[in-house]
Motif scaffolding. Sequence first.
Motif, short mmCIF file in Angstrom:
data_model
loop_
_atom_site.label_atom_id
_atom_site.label_comp_id
_atom_site.label_asym_id
_atom_site.label_seq_id
_atom_site.Cartn_x
_atom_site.Cartn_y
_atom_site.Cartn_z
N TRP A 203 0.81 -1.22 0.00
CA TRP A 203 0.00 0.00 0.00
C TRP A 203 0.84 1.27 0.00
O TRP A 203 0.36 2.33 -0.41
N GLU B 190 -13.45 3.54 10.85
CA GLU B 190 -13.20 2.91 9.56
C GLU B 190 -11.93 2.06 9.68
O GLU B 190 -10.84 2.59 9.98
N GLY C 191 -8.98 0.02 8.27
CA GLY C 191 -8.25 -0.06 7.00
C GLY C 191 -8.78 1.05 6.10
O GLY C 191 -9.28 0.82 5.01
N THR D 116 -7.03 6.17 2.24
CA THR D 116 -7.02 7.63 2.19
C THR D 116 -8.28 8.23 2.87
O THR D 116 -8.47 9.42 2.84
N THR E 259 -0.70 1.79 7.14
CA THR E 259 0.30 2.29 6.18
C THR E 259 0.47 3.80 6.33
O THR E 259 -0.44 4.58 6.00
N GLN F 201 -0.55 6.06 3.33
CA GLN F 201 -1.99 6.24 3.13
C GLN F 201 -2.54 7.25 4.14
O GLN F 201 -3.35 8.12 3.79
N ALA G 107 -2.48 2.00 13.08
CA ALA G 107 -2.57 0.75 13.85
C ALA G 107 -3.00 -0.39 12.94
O ALA G 107 -3.59 -0.17 11.88
N ASN G 108 -2.69 -1.60 13.39
CA ASN G 108 -3.21 -2.80 12.75
C ASN G 108 -4.69 -2.93 13.14
O ASN G 108 -5.01 -2.94 14.33
N ALA G 109 -5.56 -3.03 12.16
CA ALA G 109 -7.00 -3.09 12.45
C ALA G 109 -7.40 -4.37 13.18
O ALA G 109 -8.53 -4.49 13.65
N TYR H 268 -13.06 -2.75 1.40
CA TYR H 268 -11.82 -3.42 0.97
C TYR H 268 -10.64 -3.02 1.87
O TYR H 268 -9.52 -2.88 1.40
N CYS I 2 -7.10 -8.16 6.48
CA CYS I 2 -6.87 -8.65 7.85
C CYS I 2 -7.51 -10.03 8.01
O CYS I 2 -8.46 -10.37 7.31
C1 LIG Z 1 -8.08 -0.65 -0.80
S1 LIG Z 1 -7.45 0.26 0.57
C2 LIG Z 1 -9.06 0.45 1.27
C3 LIG Z 1 -9.29 1.71 1.96
C4 LIG Z 1 -10.13 2.76 1.30
N1 LIG Z 1 -11.47 2.33 1.06
C5 LIG Z 1 -9.42 3.23 0.07
O1 LIG Z 1 -9.71 2.72 -1.03
O2 LIG Z 1 -8.56 4.10 0.19
C6 LIG Z 1 -6.76 -0.93 1.68
C7 LIG Z 1 -6.16 -0.32 2.94
O3 LIG Z 1 -6.06 -1.32 3.94
C8 LIG Z 1 -4.92 -1.02 4.70
N2 LIG Z 1 -4.51 -2.18 5.49
C9 LIG Z 1 -3.93 -3.32 5.07
N3 LIG Z 1 -3.68 -4.12 6.11
C10 LIG Z 1 -4.10 -3.47 7.22
C11 LIG Z 1 -4.10 -3.77 8.60
N4 LIG Z 1 -3.62 -4.93 9.05
N5 LIG Z 1 -4.60 -2.86 9.46
C12 LIG Z 1 -5.08 -1.67 9.01
N6 LIG Z 1 -5.10 -1.33 7.71
C13 LIG Z 1 -4.62 -2.21 6.82
C14 LIG Z 1 -3.90 -0.61 3.67
O4 LIG Z 1 -2.85 0.12 4.25
C15 LIG Z 1 -4.75 0.21 2.71
O5 LIG Z 1 -4.67 1.57 3.01
#
Ligand SMILES: C[S@@+](CC[C@H](N)C(=O)[O-])C[C@H]1O[C@@H](n2cnc3c(N)ncnc32)[C@H](O)[C@@H]1O
Length: 257
Positions: free
Chosen positions: A16, A62, A64, A67, A88, A91, A111-113, A130, A136
């Motif tokens: 990401w 929200e 993950g 942006t 990330t 992001q 944080a990790n969700a 998504y 996760c």
């Molecule tokens: C497709 S984006 C979805 C977010 C939003 N709907 C977008 O399109 O910007 C996926 C996001 O999930 C985040 N992500 C991945 N693993 C994660 C985790 N373990 N904890 C929190 N966020 C996580 C990534 O960093 C990324 O920003």
Amino acid sequence: MSAPEPDYVRVNRDHWTKANAEYTDRRAEHAWSEDEISWGVWSTPESEVNVLPDVRGKDVVELGCGTAYVGAWLKKRGARRVVGVDVTPAQLATARRMNEQTGLGLELVEANAEQTGLPSASFDLAVSEYGASIWCDPRKWIPEAARLLRPGGELVFLRNSTLSVLCMPQEGKVTTSLQRPQRGLLRIDWTDPPETEFQMGHGDLFRILRASDFEVIDLVEIFAKDDSDDHAHYSYVPADWAKKWPAEEMWRARKRV
Ligand SMILES: C[S@@+](CC[C@H](N)C(=O)[O-])C[C@H]1O[C@@H](n2cnc3c(N)ncnc32)[C@H](O)[C@@H]1O
């Protein structure tokens, strides 16, 4: 004490970080400025899907958030508090810039969700487009969402449909034949680019939700429209496929009172 970071969290953060430089940062301004809430690859309007509760005066997390445009839409719809959680930094940097630019007042947490560190029972709605919903482990992030919600709070999330995942080859686009077993479906390690997703069949997911104190109240399967074209970036699922079969699905669940 927090558990050590799972291997896939680092892989997905790297993925990401690159995606942010390649396209998500560039698209954030447009996404934040949208007035209508829409979901997924073909921007299906919320007015057709109807999975969101009334968010006026509600506290939203929200998981993950990327942006954080979904969080921004919910704040514009009257949510009292919106907290975006993402793992990330790149992001979140985009989300913070947009937050400052718009003055919407989101709170953004790195944080990790699966283990947010946020206080229990502090939200009315947990949402994931998504985000945690595919990146996760559902055995971790769904109990974490339940912990964060107040009794009667709702969880709404978007993910790939199980059928599309079963028809997705290790490389290339979704096909019209089964490419992987559903039995044991959970972690998928993609190689090009390297990223780890979690996908599971409906029965397994349903049981995790129930075991985490949720009642499932809706499952909406999303198709492409008759006039949809392949998405410019998310072209892994051809529009013609998604006109016949659901490529995406939204779940709505309520935490037991
Ligand atoms: C497709 S984006 C979805 C977010 C939003 N709907 C977008 O399109 O910007 C996926 C996001 O999930 C985040 N992500 C991945 N693993 C994660 C985790 N373990 N904890 C929190 N966020 C996580 C990534 O960093 C990324 O920003």
